[in-house]
Design a protein around this motif. Structure first.
Motif, mmCIF file in Angstrom:
data_model
loop_
_atom_site.group_PDB
_atom_site.id
_atom_site.type_symbol
_atom_site.label_atom_id
_atom_site.label_comp_id
_atom_site.label_asym_id
_atom_site.label_seq_id
_atom_site.Cartn_x
_atom_site.Cartn_y
_atom_site.Cartn_z
ATOM 1 N N TRP A 70 0.829 -1.208 0.000
ATOM 2 C CA TRP A 70 0.000 0.000 0.000
ATOM 3 C C TRP A 70 0.856 1.249 0.000
ATOM 4 O O TRP A 70 1.826 1.338 0.744
ATOM 5 N N GLU A 72 0.589 4.730 1.332
ATOM 6 C CA GLU A 72 -0.233 5.464 2.300
ATOM 7 C C GLU A 72 -0.224 6.962 2.024
ATOM 8 O O GLU A 72 -1.228 7.635 2.211
ATOM 9 N N GLU A 101 -1.294 -0.759 -3.944
ATOM 10 C CA GLU A 101 -2.616 -0.166 -4.020
ATOM 11 C C GLU A 101 -2.557 1.190 -3.342
ATOM 12 O O GLU A 101 -1.697 1.442 -2.499
ATOM 13 N N LEU A 102 -3.509 2.046 -3.712
ATOM 14 C CA LEU A 102 -3.593 3.356 -3.083
ATOM 15 C C LEU A 102 -4.977 3.920 -3.281
ATOM 16 O O LEU A 102 -5.722 3.484 -4.163
ATOM 17 N N TRP A 103 -5.311 4.892 -2.452
ATOM 18 C CA TRP A 103 -6.551 5.646 -2.578
ATOM 19 C C TRP A 103 -6.203 7.074 -2.942
ATOM 20 O O TRP A 103 -5.223 7.624 -2.438
ATOM 21 N N ARG A 139 -9.801 3.842 -5.744
ATOM 22 C CA ARG A 139 -8.705 2.928 -5.400
ATOM 23 C C ARG A 139 -8.029 2.464 -6.685
ATOM 24 O O ARG A 139 -8.709 2.048 -7.642
#
Length: 147
Positions: A70, A72, A101-103, A139
């Motif tokens: 991730w 962050e 993954e990331l938002w 996402r």
């Protein structure tokens, strides 16, 4: 210069985060006071993540915090945009990961273009009710294998 950050760098990291965040998303300015940003980096981000920074001389101008697949946090000071700093920082995380993954917020079109241009694929959009800002988010996923 690119290097891992130390606990003593977390105040500067929090400042880069806040300046870049407020510049990219002016509709969310004032979300937290600076002392909360510093606490967040010192007490939550630093212990849980690998945190790297890009320096121009003694000046921190970009940060990335990542862990266990991730991303962050990834922020570049607006005065340093367009110089490849975000890509360099992202490449540190990519080199250490098989998948990331990331938002990001749906309204943050420059960030979305940045990630998409670097191989991230949109996999989910939400109404934002699960994030602190209550801002619709997106996402993204990147995989070394490209899948």
């Amino acid at each position: 210069m690119l290097r891992p950050l130390a606990l003593t760098d977390m105040g500067a990291a929090a400042q880069v985060h806040r300046i870049a965040f407020d510049h990219a998303m002016p509709w969310l300015v004032g979300l937290r006071p600076p002392d909360q940003d510093r606490w967040f980096y010192r007490e939550l981000v630093f212990p849980a993540c690998r945190v790297w920074g890009h320096f121009d001389g003694d000046q921190l101008c970009g940060i990335i915090a990542f862990r266990d697949g991730w991303i962050e946090q990834l922020y570049v000071h607006p005065a340093a945009h367009g110089r490849g700093i975000g890509t360099e920082l992202l490449n540190v995380a990519k080199a250490a990961s098989e998948q990331l993954e990331l938002w990001t917020f749906q309204r943050n079109a420059p960030a979305r273009r940045f990630y998409e241009a670097r191989g991230f694929t949109l996999v989910e959009q939400t109404d934002g009710m699960r994030n602190e800002e209550k801002e619709p988010d997106a996402r993204y996923v990147w995989s070394r294998s490209g899948r």
